[in-house]
Design a protein around this motif. Structure first.
Motif, short mmCIF file in Angstrom:
data_model
loop_
_atom_site.label_atom_id
_atom_site.label_comp_id
_atom_site.label_asym_id
_atom_site.label_seq_id
_atom_site.Cartn_x
_atom_site.Cartn_y
_atom_site.Cartn_z
N ARG A 3 31.54 -17.96 -8.06
CA ARG A 3 31.09 -17.47 -6.76
C ARG A 3 31.55 -18.40 -5.64
NH1 ARG A 3 26.46 -16.92 -8.08
NH2 ARG A 3 26.35 -14.66 -8.37
N TRP A 6 35.22 -17.70 -5.04
CA TRP A 6 35.53 -16.36 -4.51
C TRP A 6 35.09 -16.20 -3.07
CZ3 TRP A 6 38.63 -12.77 -6.51
CH2 TRP A 6 38.59 -11.50 -5.97
N GLY A 7 33.92 -16.70 -2.75
CA GLY A 7 33.45 -16.66 -1.37
C GLY A 7 32.35 -15.66 -1.09
N ASP A 8 32.13 -14.66 -1.97
CA ASP A 8 31.02 -13.73 -1.79
C ASP A 8 30.60 -13.22 -3.17
OD1 ASP A 8 32.69 -11.50 -2.54
OD2 ASP A 8 33.47 -11.46 -0.52
N ASP A 9 29.67 -12.24 -3.17
CA ASP A 9 29.13 -11.74 -4.44
C ASP A 9 29.79 -10.46 -4.92
OD1 ASP A 9 27.31 -13.82 -4.59
OD2 ASP A 9 25.83 -12.75 -3.37
N ASN A 10 30.74 -9.93 -4.16
CA ASN A 10 31.35 -8.64 -4.51
C ASN A 10 32.53 -8.84 -5.45
OD1 ASN A 10 31.61 -5.86 -4.44
ND2 ASN A 10 33.00 -5.90 -2.71
N ASP A 30 38.01 -7.88 -7.47
CA ASP A 30 37.18 -7.42 -6.35
C ASP A 30 36.65 -6.04 -6.70
OD1 ASP A 30 36.14 -6.43 -3.93
OD2 ASP A 30 37.57 -7.61 -2.76
#
Length: 299
Positions: A3, A6-10, A30
């Protein structure tokens, strides 16, 4: 950890834990663009099956960390070959193939199947700077560059299609121009070209509709013939449709052959899949992925 990178939760991910300090594999996707329905894990590869959101195109993406042993490499490629034969999807294999071990040699590669190249002839593979690592990031791009309007192309088959000569003759007689001779000729050709474009849009779309209509009707007659013998009028209709379908498909094949720009030793070779392959290959070879300007890659 994933996480944070990646930078976000999606996102979704699958991984294979490392053995000691090597051998770990991580595949991240993604969820807005790719939906995974199944994964297969092995010591040396990780496969995810899924489809692109929106288009529904199915892919099998293989993340490879090949062993150095030749025996283990043979086993790896045999297993992957068996998997590829089992699934009719677009295959993308990427990762560290350990194909060469010399210093600064290219260890990382991306391999794709013929089906992928047929659907994405303008796809490009770019090796990004490796910096301090002996591995370099590889970017597979599917987007195509927009270089403006497609140039006008004249196909020989148009000369055999009904109505083409009349369109050209009428456009030639209706054109009203002025100015110097070269300017007059240029504007006249543009005028005729516009009329041909309009004729092409209507004529070729009508041909496609006619081809589908004939094929459907012939399927109906074939099904009826399996149950009962066709009467005289139905046999005549089937023969007429067959001749017309041959005529229309010959026109389509002539266009494909001209796009392929190859010569045929035998007249009447109707292997359109073969010529489609040449067309896609030409598009891929002629595609410009970017330019190196003053030492900087730009796309």
């Amino acid at each position: 950890m994933v996480r944070n990178g990646w930078g976000d939760d999606n996102f979704g991910f699958e991984d294979i834990e490392a053995t000691g300090r090597s051998g770990g594999i991580l595949t991240i996707w993604d969820r807005s663009y790719f939906s995974v329905r199944e994964s297969i894990k092995d010591r040396h590869f990780l496969v995810i099956y899924g489809h692109c959101c929106g288009s529904g195109i199915e892919f099998a993406i293989v993340n490879v960390y090949a062993p150095q042993s030749l025996t283990e490499k043979r086993r790896l490629w045999l297993e992957l070959s068996n998997l590829i034969k089992q699934r009719e999807v677009m295959w993308i294999l990427m990762g560290d193939f350990n194909a060469a071990g010399a210093k600064l040699s290219k260890l990382d590669r991306i391999l794709v199947c013929h089906k992928f190249l047929s659907n994405f002839p303008q796809a490009s593979c770019i090796a990004l700077p490796r910096d301090q690592s002996d591995h370099c990031p590889i970017l597979l791009e599917l987007s195509s560059m927009d270089f403006g309007p497609v140039p006008f192309k004249m196909f020989n088959s148009w000369l055999f299609r009904p109505g083409f000569n009349e369109v050209v003759i009428k456009a030639n007689s209706e054109f009203k121009g002025y100015g110097a001779a070269d300017s007059f000729l240029l504007n006249k050709l543009k005028f005729i070209k516009k009329r041909i474009r309009n004729w092409k849009a209507v004529n070729l779309s009508q041909e496609q509709v006619e081809i589908e209509t004939i094929k459907n009707r012939m399927v109906d007659l074939d099904k009826k013939a399996e149950r009962n013998e066709l009467n005289g009028s139905e046999k005549a209709e089937w023969a007429k449709n067959s001749n017309r379908l041959t005529e229309l498909e010959k026109m389509v094949t002539l266009d494909i052959k001209q796009k392929a720009r190859i010569k045929w030793l035998i007249d009447g070779d109707e292997n359109s899949r073969f010529f489609h392959g040449f067309v896609k290959n030409r598009i891929r070879k002629n595609h410009m992925n970017g330019l190196m300007i003053n030492g900087v890659w730009s796309n």
